[in-house]
Write a protein that holds these residues in place. Structure first.
Motif, short mmCIF file in Angstrom:
data_model
loop_
_atom_site.label_atom_id
_atom_site.label_comp_id
_atom_site.label_asym_id
_atom_site.label_seq_id
_atom_site.Cartn_x
_atom_site.Cartn_y
_atom_site.Cartn_z
N ALA A 8 37.81 80.24 -5.83
CA ALA A 8 37.35 81.27 -6.70
C ALA A 8 35.90 81.13 -6.45
CB ALA A 8 37.50 80.97 -8.12
N HIS A 9 35.11 82.04 -5.57
CA HIS A 9 33.84 82.15 -5.20
C HIS A 9 33.52 83.70 -5.00
CE1 HIS A 9 30.00 81.60 -3.36
NE2 HIS A 9 30.33 80.10 -3.33
N PRO A 10 32.62 83.93 -6.22
CA PRO A 10 32.39 85.47 -6.00
C PRO A 10 31.81 86.01 -4.91
CG PRO A 10 31.13 84.36 -7.59
CD PRO A 10 32.13 83.46 -7.01
N ASN A 11 31.01 85.08 -4.19
CA ASN A 11 30.25 85.66 -2.79
C ASN A 11 30.63 84.37 -1.54
OD1 ASN A 11 28.37 86.57 -0.86
ND2 ASN A 11 26.78 85.65 -1.88
N LEU A 12 31.72 84.46 -1.35
CA LEU A 12 32.34 83.55 -0.22
C LEU A 12 31.41 83.44 0.95
CD1 LEU A 12 34.35 81.19 -0.29
CD2 LEU A 12 35.90 82.91 0.75
N SER A 13 31.11 84.86 1.53
CA SER A 13 30.32 85.10 2.72
C SER A 13 28.92 84.31 2.66
CB SER A 13 30.06 86.34 3.13
OG SER A 13 29.55 87.12 2.01
N PRO A 65 32.63 76.64 -6.69
CA PRO A 65 31.46 76.35 -7.08
C PRO A 65 31.09 75.95 -8.68
CG PRO A 65 31.20 78.54 -6.70
CD PRO A 65 32.58 78.16 -6.35
N PHE A 66 30.46 74.89 -8.97
CA PHE A 66 30.38 74.72 -10.36
C PHE A 66 29.37 75.83 -11.02
CE2 PHE A 66 29.62 71.57 -14.02
CZ PHE A 66 31.05 71.74 -14.44
N TYR A 67 29.67 76.84 -11.63
CA TYR A 67 28.88 77.90 -12.25
C TYR A 67 28.50 77.41 -13.96
CZ TYR A 67 28.75 80.95 -8.30
OH TYR A 67 28.62 81.66 -7.06
N LEU A 75 38.19 83.18 -12.14
CA LEU A 75 39.06 81.98 -12.23
C LEU A 75 39.60 81.93 -14.03
CD1 LEU A 75 40.92 79.67 -10.92
CD2 LEU A 75 38.90 78.26 -10.98
N LYS A 76 38.58 82.00 -14.83
CA LYS A 76 38.83 81.87 -16.07
C LYS A 76 39.59 83.08 -16.46
CE LYS A 76 38.43 80.79 -20.27
NZ LYS A 76 39.64 81.42 -21.06
N GLU A 77 39.61 84.19 -15.68
CA GLU A 77 40.38 85.42 -16.09
C GLU A 77 41.72 85.09 -15.62
OE1 GLU A 77 41.63 89.29 -17.20
OE2 GLU A 77 40.11 87.97 -17.93
N TRP A 78 41.88 84.58 -14.45
CA TRP A 78 43.24 84.07 -13.86
C TRP A 78 43.94 83.22 -14.96
CZ3 TRP A 78 45.84 79.79 -12.85
CH2 TRP A 78 46.80 79.65 -11.97
N SER A 106 32.21 72.21 -5.82
CA SER A 106 30.63 71.94 -5.11
C SER A 106 29.76 72.09 -6.34
CB SER A 106 30.72 72.92 -4.11
OG SER A 106 30.40 74.23 -4.29
N THR A 107 28.46 71.42 -6.23
CA THR A 107 27.47 71.58 -7.11
C THR A 107 26.26 71.71 -6.16
OG1 THR A 107 26.88 69.34 -7.30
CG2 THR A 107 28.27 70.35 -8.95
N GLY A 108 25.26 72.43 -6.67
CA GLY A 108 23.90 72.75 -6.10
C GLY A 108 23.12 71.62 -6.27
N GLY A 109 23.31 70.85 -7.58
CA GLY A 109 22.52 69.98 -7.93
C GLY A 109 23.04 68.57 -7.39
N PRO A 110 22.26 67.64 -7.25
CA PRO A 110 22.79 66.36 -6.73
C PRO A 110 23.58 65.54 -8.00
CG PRO A 110 20.35 66.16 -7.43
CD PRO A 110 20.73 67.45 -7.41
#
Length: 174
Positions: A8-13, A65-67, A75-78, A106-110
């Motif tokens: 579940a990634h809205p912008n996989l590219s 990715p953790f949003y 994914l929540k809708e799923w 995955s997270t952007g933050g450390p």
């Protein structure tokens, strides 16, 4: 063990990690990679198809990715559509009982940002409690989460290495 990976990634590219993970997982014979945003660009989930996929697999993985301290919206809708009362939970909702459930995040933050008293104030374990509760409610066994943090600071070889580590994590016996 047959494993279903719900990506579940809205912008996989534009993804730094999740695209590489997905491409690597697609090479595994016993793993079914299911890209939700590609499958449902209009956001309309086919409940029957998704429930059938779940029935055909022993281990279920949510890869995202953790949003905003959770998963992307599709994914929540799923979850809202597919994990229905009387099927996934409730007195007769036993279809997922005994299956295994893993998060691949995955997270952007450390990692240091996800600690008590740090930038985000809470650990990843605390922030993923709703997913653990979902596993409990549906009778699935919640297995250790695979996560890579600080993706903005990683080199290409570290991301590739994380994909191999993810494969090993998903093949592990717990």
């Amino acid at each position: 063990m047959k494993t279903l990976i719900l990506v579940a990634h809205p912008n996989l590219s534009g993804s730094v990690v999740n695209k590489i993970w997905m491409e690597r997982l697609q090479k595994e014979e016993e793993m079914t990679v299911h890209n939700l945003y590609a499958e449902y660009p209009d956001g309309r989930i086919n409940k029957d198809r998704e429930q059938q996929l779940l029935l055909e697999h022993d281990r279920i993985v949510f890869q995202f990715p953790f949003y905003w301290y959770s998963s992307p919206s599709l994914l929540k809708e799923w979850q809202d559509v597919v994990l229905s009362y009387g099927w996934a939970y409730g007195p007769e909702g036993t279809k997922l009982r005994g299956k295994e459930f893993i998060l691949a995040i995955s997270t952007g933050g450390p990692e240091a940002a996800y600690q008590a008293g740090s930038y985000n104030h809470y650990s990843m374990s605390e922030l993923t409690k709703p997913f653990q509760a979902t596993a409990n409610l549906t009778g699935m066994r919640f297995l250790p989460t695979f996560k890579i943090q600080g993706v903005r600071f990683l080199e290409e070889n570290q991301i590739q290495e994380s994909a191999e580590q993810l494969v090993q994590h998903l093949k592990a016996t717990y």
